[in-house]
Design a protein around this motif. Structure first.
Motif, PDB file in Angstrom:
ATOM      1  N   GLY B  11      53.103  36.511  47.915  1.00  0.00           N
ATOM      2  CA  GLY B  11      54.537  37.320  48.000  1.00  0.00           C
ATOM      3  C   GLY B  11      54.762  38.364  46.928  1.00  0.00           C
ATOM      4  O   GLY B  11      55.051  39.337  47.015  1.00  0.00           O
ATOM      5  N   SER B  12      54.403  37.774  45.688  1.00  0.00           N
ATOM      6  CA  SER B  12      54.741  38.679  44.324  1.00  0.00           C
ATOM      7  C   SER B  12      53.738  40.006  44.599  1.00  0.00           C
ATOM      8  O   SER B  12      54.141  41.184  44.359  1.00  0.00           O
ATOM      9  CB  SER B  12      54.510  38.106  43.407  1.00  0.00           C
ATOM     10  OG  SER B  12      53.188  37.874  42.913  1.00  0.00           O
ATOM     11  N   ILE B  14      53.035  41.420  47.195  1.00  0.00           N
ATOM     12  CA  ILE B  14      53.492  42.455  48.322  1.00  0.00           C
ATOM     13  C   ILE B  14      54.679  42.946  47.827  1.00  0.00           C
ATOM     14  O   ILE B  14      55.292  43.881  48.204  1.00  0.00           O
ATOM     15  CB  ILE B  14      53.796  41.647  49.900  1.00  0.00           C
ATOM     16  CG1 ILE B  14      52.147  41.076  50.015  1.00  0.00           C
ATOM     17  CG2 ILE B  14      54.269  42.468  50.915  1.00  0.00           C
ATOM     18  CD1 ILE B  14      52.326  40.417  51.597  1.00  0.00           C
ATOM     19  N   GLY B  15      55.442  42.075  47.029  1.00  0.00           N
ATOM     20  CA  GLY B  15      56.649  42.200  46.452  1.00  0.00           C
ATOM     21  C   GLY B  15      57.053  43.614  45.623  1.00  0.00           C
ATOM     22  O   GLY B  15      58.028  44.079  45.529  1.00  0.00           O
ATOM     23  N   ASP B  16      55.756  44.179  44.828  1.00  0.00           N
ATOM     24  CA  ASP B  16      55.994  45.267  44.333  1.00  0.00           C
ATOM     25  C   ASP B  16      56.075  46.748  45.051  1.00  0.00           C
ATOM     26  O   ASP B  16      55.041  46.894  46.066  1.00  0.00           O
ATOM     27  CB  ASP B  16      54.952  45.433  43.320  1.00  0.00           C
ATOM     28  CG  ASP B  16      55.109  46.739  42.354  1.00  0.00           C
ATOM     29  OD1 ASP B  16      55.786  46.740  41.509  1.00  0.00           O
ATOM     30  OD2 ASP B  16      54.270  47.581  42.753  1.00  0.00           O
ATOM     31  N   PRO B  17      56.857  47.312  45.278  1.00  0.00           N
ATOM     32  CA  PRO B  17      57.169  48.554  46.108  1.00  0.00           C
ATOM     33  C   PRO B  17      55.847  49.457  45.913  1.00  0.00           C
ATOM     34  O   PRO B  17      55.466  49.807  47.026  1.00  0.00           O
ATOM     35  CB  PRO B  17      58.077  49.358  45.450  1.00  0.00           C
ATOM     36  CG  PRO B  17      59.291  48.322  44.536  1.00  0.00           C
ATOM     37  CD  PRO B  17      58.105  47.499  44.212  1.00  0.00           C
ATOM     38  N   ALA B  20      53.044  47.505  48.041  1.00  0.00           N
ATOM     39  CA  ALA B  20      53.605  47.350  49.457  1.00  0.00           C
ATOM     40  C   ALA B  20      53.331  48.681  50.239  1.00  0.00           C
ATOM     41  O   ALA B  20      52.819  48.862  51.199  1.00  0.00           O
ATOM     42  CB  ALA B  20      55.140  47.092  49.416  1.00  0.00           C
ATOM     43  N   THR B  24      50.972  49.163  53.137  1.00  0.00           N
ATOM     44  CA  THR B  24      51.418  49.909  54.229  1.00  0.00           C
ATOM     45  C   THR B  24      50.262  50.872  54.876  1.00  0.00           C
ATOM     46  O   THR B  24      50.113  50.996  56.042  1.00  0.00           O
ATOM     47  CB  THR B  24      52.839  50.208  54.206  1.00  0.00           C
ATOM     48  OG1 THR B  24      53.481  49.242  53.615  1.00  0.00           O
ATOM     49  CG2 THR B  24      53.341  50.933  55.598  1.00  0.00           C
ATOM     50  N   ALA B  25      50.100  51.798  53.782  1.00  0.00           N
ATOM     51  CA  ALA B  25      49.054  52.814  54.143  1.00  0.00           C
ATOM     52  C   ALA B  25      47.771  52.250  54.676  1.00  0.00           C
ATOM     53  O   ALA B  25      47.093  52.967  55.463  1.00  0.00           O
ATOM     54  CB  ALA B  25      48.800  53.747  52.803  1.00  0.00           C
ATOM     55  N   GLU B  40      50.018  58.007  47.619  1.00  0.00           N
ATOM     56  CA  GLU B  40      50.824  57.342  48.743  1.00  0.00           C
ATOM     57  C   GLU B  40      51.811  56.567  48.001  1.00  0.00           C
ATOM     58  O   GLU B  40      53.084  56.661  48.594  1.00  0.00           O
ATOM     59  CB  GLU B  40      50.009  56.220  49.476  1.00  0.00           C
ATOM     60  CG  GLU B  40      50.643  55.940  50.705  1.00  0.00           C
ATOM     61  CD  GLU B  40      50.543  57.002  51.697  1.00  0.00           C
ATOM     62  OE1 GLU B  40      51.722  56.769  52.312  1.00  0.00           O
ATOM     63  OE2 GLU B  40      49.891  57.687  51.908  1.00  0.00           O
ATOM     64  N   ALA B  41      51.591  55.865  46.859  1.00  0.00           N
ATOM     65  CA  ALA B  41      52.508  55.082  46.378  1.00  0.00           C
ATOM     66  C   ALA B  41      53.337  55.727  45.360  1.00  0.00           C
ATOM     67  O   ALA B  41      54.551  55.206  44.683  1.00  0.00           O
ATOM     68  CB  ALA B  41      52.119  53.838  45.675  1.00  0.00           C
ATOM     69  N   LEU B  83      50.937  41.158  57.282  1.00  0.00           N
ATOM     70  CA  LEU B  83      52.034  42.058  56.826  1.00  0.00           C
ATOM     71  C   LEU B  83      52.734  42.452  58.193  1.00  0.00           C
ATOM     72  O   LEU B  83      54.088  42.873  57.902  1.00  0.00           O
ATOM     73  CB  LEU B  83      50.828  43.409  56.503  1.00  0.00           C
ATOM     74  CG  LEU B  83      50.270  43.397  55.176  1.00  0.00           C
ATOM     75  CD1 LEU B  83      49.453  44.504  54.920  1.00  0.00           C
ATOM     76  CD2 LEU B  83      51.262  43.170  54.042  1.00  0.00           C
ATOM     77  N   MET B  87      56.826  42.793  58.428  1.00  0.00           N
ATOM     78  CA  MET B  87      57.334  44.022  58.920  1.00  0.00           C
ATOM     79  C   MET B  87      58.231  43.621  59.893  1.00  0.00           C
ATOM     80  O   MET B  87      59.455  44.046  59.927  1.00  0.00           O
ATOM     81  CB  MET B  87      56.505  44.973  59.460  1.00  0.00           C
ATOM     82  CG  MET B  87      55.483  45.855  58.320  1.00  0.00           C
ATOM     83  SD  MET B  87      54.745  47.232  59.083  1.00  0.00           S
ATOM     84  CE  MET B  87      54.273  48.048  57.365  1.00  0.00           C
TER      85      MET B  87
END
Lengths: 230, 230
Positions: B11-12, B14-17, B20, B24-25, B40-41, B83, B87
């Motif tokens: 979770g952590s 994935i938790g960073d923008p 994430a 997602t990309a 991308e990020a 993921l 989503m």
DNA sequence: CTCATACTTCGATCCTAGTCGAAGCATAGT
DNA sequence: ACTATGCTTCGACTAGGATCGAAGTATGAG
């Protein structure tokens, strides 16, 4: 940046160990009070309150006030499913929490997985149904209840038809993190679990996800769910 | 504490923008280099390197060195599935990233969802197959490819049998965050997507999840996947 | 009314983790 | 060999958030 669902928000919510513990505890399906959840996560009431506020705010848990207690539940089936999928992933990648509790063997034997039975015995039930063709893999790789399975479940005191509601899949296989094999989820999995409690074969250990079977009721279960051809 | 999979760790991550965004990309299914992911990020190469190291270390992404580039891919189907489930949950709870990009309408029209087609047209295909009983909801609420569907897909240039591999479900419905309806996932969904590229009807926009259709090829698609009885 | 319990809010502290600049490797091209 | 590019490592800075003590609100018990 781009558009899309904000998985980082949800990820970060799950990403805090305290919150993850709370959510895991709520996977038992029981409604738990704020203090119980605080104890579960090993933090003080103030901190727990702040965490629960965030979870509720994001719509992951619902709160119900009752007297001077405040009960929390996972707000949705989907939340449980998402947590399960993360658990499966974590287990597959070998990320297990280190601190193995004393009731660990019991946890591997039988536990609740959101709202159905998992662990050794959960896998056993699934394998039994499979070996008797009471459930069969559908063409698409998912699973399907057969007519014989329907009859079997009725004889066991469950009406699968009535338990099928709205969106929820009737049968679903769920990856077991301890066994790394599949067990039965979905509304039928839930119904079987309830029936086991009803029969008195299974008992949920207080404040834990462990499901306890007496040695005689475990024999009953193994007899009721035999594995053919092996 | 107790035993179990460490969902907080995942979770952590994935938790960073920033992470994430990278993940997602990578849902596009393409292998992307470290610099592409950094762009991308919206972060520098150093920061991206650190993030990617953590993701790789946790087993969420795999890295492949090629020349002086280092390509990253989601390490597993399961990662993509997890993921996707996050989503779906995020979309359902209304957590959308605010910064809506300029290509947003295109993104809603058609995009890749991990490795199959999603968005308006993805939902259309699913509805069409459903209306012609080429796929049917199985008893368990999941979906199943029928014989007519099998024939139909073959006439479209896809052999569903050959595309079914090992564990992966052949058909699976996947919740669409933009439409909030279901579209077709699984190996069949993947095969249809590939076939559309092969026919030249669809083209993937560079460095994006957008799938572009010319107006004529969109007509072709609508004709190929009609909705009966409506 | 008084006291105890359950929970929340506020404020202060402390620490982790994300961030980037600078420098260091590695590979490719010329 | 020299230079450019892609990426990683190191070190320092900073902000956000997890945490708890203390005080405040609500509910129930006697």
């Amino acid at each position: 940046m781009r558009d899309g669902p904000d998985i980082a928000l949800i990820g970060s919510l799950i990403g805090d160990p305290a919150r993850a513990n709370m959510l895991t505890a709520l996977m038992s399906g029981k409604a738990l009070t704020a203090s119980e959840l605080a104890a579960e996560a090993g933090i003080t009431a103030q901190t727990a309150s702040s965490h629960l506020g965030k979870l509720a705010n994001a719509g992951l848990v619902d709160q119900r006030k009752q007297g001077r207690h405040r009960y929390y539940v996972l707000s949705d089936d989907d939340v449980g499913q998402a947590l399960e999928s993360l658990m499966g992933l974590a287990a597959k990648k070998g990320h297990l929490r280190v601190r193995t509790g004393p009731n660990d063997p019991a946890l591997r034997k039988a536990r609740v997985c959101y709202d159905h039975l998992a662990g050794d015995l959960g896998v056993r039930i699934y394998d039994s149904l499979l070996s008797q063709s009471h459930v069969v893999p559908a063409d698409d790789g998912s699973i399907r209840l057969t007519e014989s399975g329907d009859a079997f479940l009725q004889s066991f005191g469950i009406n699968p038809a009535q338990s099928s509601r709205s969106r929820r899949p009737q049968c679903r296989s769920c990856l077991d993190w301890s066994e790394r094999r599949y067990h039965l989820a979905g509304s039928t999995g839930h119904a079987i679990y309830l029936r086991l409690l009803e029969l008195g074969w299974a008992q949920r250990l207080e404040a834990s996800r462990v499901i306890q079977f007496s040695s005689s009721s475990e024999k009953n279960l193994l007899a009721q769910f035999p594995i053919l051809n092996g």
